[in-house]
Scaffold this active site. Sequence first.
Site, short mmCIF file in Angstrom:
data_model
loop_
_atom_site.label_atom_id
_atom_site.label_comp_id
_atom_site.label_asym_id
_atom_site.label_seq_id
_atom_site.Cartn_x
_atom_site.Cartn_y
_atom_site.Cartn_z
N ASP A 194 83.82 70.62 28.03
CA ASP A 194 82.97 70.54 26.84
C ASP A 194 82.87 71.88 26.10
O ASP A 194 81.79 72.44 25.94
CB ASP A 194 81.55 70.08 27.22
CG ASP A 194 81.54 68.84 28.09
OD1 ASP A 194 82.44 68.01 27.94
OD2 ASP A 194 80.62 68.72 28.92
N GLY A 207 74.54 59.42 34.67
CA GLY A 207 74.15 58.02 34.74
C GLY A 207 72.79 57.71 34.18
O GLY A 207 72.33 56.58 34.30
N ASN A 214 70.86 58.52 23.97
CA ASN A 214 70.88 59.55 25.00
C ASN A 214 70.95 60.92 24.35
O ASN A 214 71.90 61.22 23.61
CB ASN A 214 72.09 59.35 25.92
CG ASN A 214 72.02 60.21 27.17
OD1 ASN A 214 70.99 60.80 27.47
ND2 ASN A 214 73.11 60.25 27.92
N ALA A 215 69.95 61.76 24.60
CA ALA A 215 69.85 63.08 23.97
C ALA A 215 70.68 64.11 24.71
O ALA A 215 70.16 65.02 25.39
CB ALA A 215 68.39 63.52 23.88
N ASP A 257 74.93 66.13 24.35
CA ASP A 257 76.08 66.42 23.48
C ASP A 257 75.65 66.82 22.07
O ASP A 257 76.08 66.22 21.07
CB ASP A 257 77.03 65.23 23.43
CG ASP A 257 77.76 64.99 24.73
OD1 ASP A 257 77.48 65.72 25.70
OD2 ASP A 257 78.61 64.09 24.77
N SER A 273 75.50 59.90 23.57
CA SER A 273 76.47 59.55 24.60
C SER A 273 76.16 58.14 25.10
O SER A 273 75.06 57.89 25.61
CB SER A 273 76.40 60.54 25.77
OG SER A 273 77.23 60.13 26.83
N PHE A 274 77.08 57.22 24.92
CA PHE A 274 76.93 55.83 25.34
C PHE A 274 75.65 55.22 24.74
O PHE A 274 75.29 55.56 23.61
CB PHE A 274 76.98 55.73 26.86
CG PHE A 274 78.38 55.92 27.40
CD1 PHE A 274 79.08 54.86 27.96
CD2 PHE A 274 79.01 57.14 27.34
CE1 PHE A 274 80.38 55.02 28.45
CE2 PHE A 274 80.30 57.32 27.82
CZ PHE A 274 80.99 56.25 28.38
N TRP A 275 75.00 54.30 25.45
CA TRP A 275 73.86 53.57 24.91
C TRP A 275 74.19 53.05 23.51
O TRP A 275 75.19 52.36 23.35
CB TRP A 275 72.59 54.44 24.98
CG TRP A 275 71.98 54.37 26.36
CD1 TRP A 275 70.98 53.53 26.77
CD2 TRP A 275 72.38 55.11 27.52
NE1 TRP A 275 70.73 53.71 28.12
CE2 TRP A 275 71.57 54.66 28.60
CE3 TRP A 275 73.33 56.09 27.78
CZ2 TRP A 275 71.67 55.16 29.89
CZ3 TRP A 275 73.44 56.60 29.07
CH2 TRP A 275 72.63 56.13 30.11
N GLU A 293 80.88 59.43 22.56
CA GLU A 293 80.02 60.59 22.76
C GLU A 293 80.64 61.82 22.10
O GLU A 293 81.62 61.72 21.37
CB GLU A 293 79.80 60.84 24.25
CG GLU A 293 81.07 61.10 25.02
CD GLU A 293 80.85 61.14 26.53
OE1 GLU A 293 79.77 60.75 26.99
OE2 GLU A 293 81.77 61.55 27.24
N HIS A 346 85.97 65.88 23.87
CA HIS A 346 84.80 66.72 23.61
C HIS A 346 85.17 67.90 22.70
O HIS A 346 85.15 69.06 23.11
CB HIS A 346 84.13 67.22 24.88
CG HIS A 346 82.69 67.56 24.64
ND1 HIS A 346 81.65 66.83 25.17
CD2 HIS A 346 82.12 68.54 23.88
CE1 HIS A 346 80.49 67.35 24.76
NE2 HIS A 346 80.76 68.39 23.96
#
Length: 341
Positions: free
Chosen positions: A45, A127, A166-167, A169, A186-188, A223, A297
């Site tokens: 990253d 996760g 998701n908080a 990145d 990221s995801f969600w 993400e 990333h």
Amino acid sequence: MRATIGSKGACLALALLAPRPASTQPPAAGSMADRMTGDIAPVHDPAIVRQGTTFYVFSTTRPREQAGQIPIRTSSDLIRWSRAGAVFARIPDWAKRAIPHADGIWAPDISFQHGEYRLYYAVSTFGSNHSVIGLATSPTLDPAASDYKWTDKGQVIASTRASDFNAIDPAAFTDRDGQAWLAFGSFWTGIKLVRLDPATGLRSNQDRKIYSLAGRAKPGAVEAPFLIQRGGYHYLFASYDFCCRGADSSYYTVVGRSRDVTGPYVDHDGKPMMQGYGQIVLHAKLDPTRRWRGPGHPGLLQDGNRVFIAYHAYDAQRGGIPTLRINELGWTSDGWPVARP
């Protein structure tokens, strides 16, 4: 950095995301990324910036890292890299209280704004979307300078298990009108955007809306956003599919563009990133050696008239170790970025 429940997810067919012919040219032998040497692995990253004649890369803290949080690497030519300490000795106390099981800081973002370097970072656990994004500032990146000091400013935004995002990145961006923004996710439900206070770098109290920029069907494998502005467009880079699996990682990098910073972002064919589309910029299948897996990333550096894209890829010849890679971006005649050899 990815934080998602470990489930298998199929990517959209490459045919749907096919790059224009100019971007399918494989890297030539001796490409910029292939010439890189020094302390370039493990790096995950990467975020890149230049101060004076020195380039700096900040990256995710590796598990059980003993040399501090958010490692720093430096180079004078983008080719030869050396380790140069870390931002924090440990996770800031407020973030550790918020995410007590976190064992490292993830996915930093670095930029120079309002006379200071602003480093956004994420703290979470793999996760989970119980996560926080924080901000640290320093007047300089030069550790030999008398005023070199990282000051933590605390929380910018957080997500809980009840959130649909998701908080992590984070990626800061200031548009031509001076409006400051933070992309993240990221995801969600995918990539989000919030307005920042330009003077402080913290979240704006004037506009609390959370904008949606990109998303994909379940499991939602998108993400690592990054925004730049060029030629009247805002360009949103993001990573699709799965990182963090060594040489088996399926990560790749796409881009979409929009006239408006809040979207909608679309690929070359006008298909929306909110439906999982995107123009391919980096993909393992574009590497004829098949050595570099899961390139993703991205962190971009606009250096004068040149734009560089830093990213990590997993080295199949070295056990899948995440490795720093950098390419210069070129641009097609119709304004789409191409990763040059």
